[in-house]
Design a protein around this motif. Sequence first.
Motif, short mmCIF file in Angstrom:
data_model
loop_
_atom_site.label_atom_id
_atom_site.label_comp_id
_atom_site.label_asym_id
_atom_site.label_seq_id
_atom_site.Cartn_x
_atom_site.Cartn_y
_atom_site.Cartn_z
N ASP A 1 0.81 -1.22 0.00
CA ASP A 1 0.00 0.00 0.00
C ASP A 1 0.85 1.27 0.00
OD1 ASP A 1 -2.39 -1.36 -0.07
OD2 ASP A 1 -2.55 -1.46 2.11
N GLY B 1 -3.42 4.17 1.03
CA GLY B 1 -2.10 3.68 1.40
C GLY B 1 -1.19 4.78 1.93
N ASP C 1 -6.99 1.23 -5.22
CA ASP C 1 -6.90 0.37 -4.04
C ASP C 1 -5.88 -0.72 -4.33
OD1 ASP C 1 -10.41 0.66 -3.47
OD2 ASP C 1 -8.78 1.59 -2.34
#
Length: 190
Positions: A20, A61, A189
């Motif tokens: 992330d 993230g 994502d």
Amino acid sequence: MTDDIIDVQAVRGLVETDPDTVLVDVRTPAEYESSHIAGAVNLPLQAVDRHLERIVSGVRGRMVLVCQSGNRARQCQDRLAAAGLRGAVVMSGGMNAWEAQGAPVVRGRQRWALERQVRLVAGSVVLVSVLASLLWPPAVAAAGIIGAGLTFAAVTDTCAMGMALARLPYNQPRNAVDVGASLDRLAVDR
């Protein structure tokens, strides 16, 4: 290191262990094209203000900000924090530190770093104006103007000469940065 500044080793560890983590390179597109960290997103500092809302609302993230020496990354961090995004960290020493430690980089067309170009132009103008003042004393005023400009740049942490040099054809990348695509990469994502 403070919580908002991390060193090269910590960044390398994050990249290897945390999917992330997103590296955001805030240098000019030409500087990015010359050398950058693999996987880094190029989002020039000049574009950040125009897209603050999208960046703040869309980031997923851990964001690590990278520039040549750390100064522009800290400016970006301040702007993001003022807009409500507090988790961004700055890589201490920027690409200078990354490359000094032998970390891998993606290389493209080589250019002088913008900061080095500013030193060349400012130093050359001062030198020429001082030499010219031996024949025509008022020419020394140009050295004073450059000195005042450099002082202002240091106090405000901005650089008009650097912004002007960044617009020169030499400093333009072969392929323009797609800010929209960079912003989309921040929001994906992972």
